[in-house]
Design an enzyme around this catalytic site. Structure first.
Site, PDB file in Angstrom:
ATOM      1  N   ARG A   1      -2.667 -12.803  10.865  1.00  0.00           N
ATOM      2  CA  ARG A   1      -3.021 -11.418  10.522  1.00  0.00           C
ATOM      3  C   ARG A   1      -3.813 -11.373   9.221  1.00  0.00           C
ATOM      4  NH1 ARG A   1       2.518  -8.713  10.296  1.00  0.00           N
ATOM      5  NH2 ARG A   1       1.512  -6.920   9.337  1.00  0.00           N
TER       6      ARG A   1
ATOM      7  N   ARG B   1      11.741 -10.791   5.655  1.00  0.00           N
ATOM      8  CA  ARG B   1      12.239  -9.621   6.397  1.00  0.00           C
ATOM      9  C   ARG B   1      13.136 -10.014   7.568  1.00  0.00           C
ATOM     10  NH1 ARG B   1       9.584  -4.390   7.470  1.00  0.00           N
ATOM     11  NH2 ARG B   1       9.864  -4.855   9.659  1.00  0.00           N
TER      12      ARG B   1
ATOM     13  N   ARG C   1      11.897 -10.992  13.276  1.00  0.00           N
ATOM     14  CA  ARG C   1      10.992 -10.638  14.370  1.00  0.00           C
ATOM     15  C   ARG C   1       9.849 -11.644  14.427  1.00  0.00           C
ATOM     16  NH1 ARG C   1       8.462  -5.099  13.872  1.00  0.00           N
ATOM     17  NH2 ARG C   1       7.660  -6.212  12.094  1.00  0.00           N
TER      18      ARG C   1
ATOM     19  N   ARG D   1     -11.570  -0.017   8.474  1.00  0.00           N
ATOM     20  CA  ARG D   1     -11.170  -1.406   8.624  1.00  0.00           C
ATOM     21  C   ARG D   1     -12.392  -2.317   8.807  1.00  0.00           C
ATOM     22  NH1 ARG D   1      -5.655  -2.991   9.926  1.00  0.00           N
ATOM     23  NH2 ARG D   1      -5.059  -0.822  10.029  1.00  0.00           N
TER      24      ARG D   1
ATOM     25  N   LYS E   1       0.826  -1.213   0.000  1.00  0.00           N
ATOM     26  CA  LYS E   1       0.000   0.000   0.000  1.00  0.00           C
ATOM     27  C   LYS E   1       0.860   1.264   0.000  1.00  0.00           C
ATOM     28  CE  LYS E   1      -2.799  -0.570   3.555  1.00  0.00           C
ATOM     29  NZ  LYS E   1      -2.399  -1.896   4.078  1.00  0.00           N
TER      30      LYS E   1
END
Ligand SMILES: [Zn+2]
Length: 213
Positions: free
Chosen positions: A171, A127, A160, A88, A13
């Site tokens: 998620r 990541r 992480r 949301r 995004k």
């Protein structure tokens, strides 16, 4: 241009927003940014939001909507805005509609940035971050010269917990549960545009231009 940009975490995004901002005078607004700004400035809404956050609770829609309304009245929104990841939920979408009607503002489009879950998982599990200085790495696009060691400071480079597959899948499942009703909602209003998130950094901009032309 007044747009809502919907898209899963990892759909890109931010990249699409930057591309749109390069062409249209839009203020880029995310819930996180206005929350932080209000808390920092110590506004009434900010104080209220902070109480919920300190108690580990979700900030209620009416507080978020209140902040959003103030934000949309600021000068940089006069020629357009891009709402990033907001609304949301259906509750927030309905409240936003009421508020926009009150302000006499019409949305031009709601863009849904579509990407399949496996692609997101591939992107986000790559990541890595330096524990010491926070430098971001990517096992595919930007690996550390020596695996597990930061190029900049020699600190430990780790994955992480938030970037682990099970967390990301969770998620994504929450995201889909909340977003599919929104897609229907804006589809029925004739505002929805779906864009393939793997179509490059200007994918959304190109479609907005086509529609305009
Ligand atoms: Zn480092």
């Amino acid at each position: 241009m007044r747009i809502i940009l919907l898209g899963a975490p990892g759909a890109g995004k931010g990249t699409q927003a930057d591309s749109i901002k390069g062409k249209y005078p839009v203020a880029h607004i995310s819930t996180g940014d206005i929350l932080r700004a209000n808390v920092k400035a110590g506004t009434e809404l900010g104080k209220s939001a902070k109480e919920y956050m300190d108690a580990g609770k979700l900030v209620p829609d009416e507080v978020i909507i209140g902040m959003m309304e103030k934000r949309l009245l600021e000068a940089d929104c006069k020629d357009g805005f891009l709402l990033d990841g907001f609304p949301r939920t259906i509750g927030q979408a309905e409240a936003l509609d009421l508020m926009l009607a009150k302000l006499g503002i019409k949305l031009d489009a709601v863009v849904s940035l579509e990407i399949d879950d496996d692609t997101v998982v591939g992107r986000l599990t790559a990541r890595r971050v330096c524990k010491q200085c926070g430098e971001i790495y990517n096992t595919v696009l930007k690996p550390a010269a020596k695996e597990g060691v930061c190029d900049k400071c020699g600190g430990e480079v780790i994955q992480r917990d938030d970037d682990k597959e099970s967390v990301i899948r969770n998620r994504l499942s929450v995201f889909h549960g909340q977003t599919s009703p929104l897609i229907d909602y804006y589809g029925k209003k004739g505002l929805l545009i779906t864009v393939d998130a793997t179509g490059g950094k200007d994918a959304v901009l190109k479609i907005l231009e086509q529609r305009k032309g």
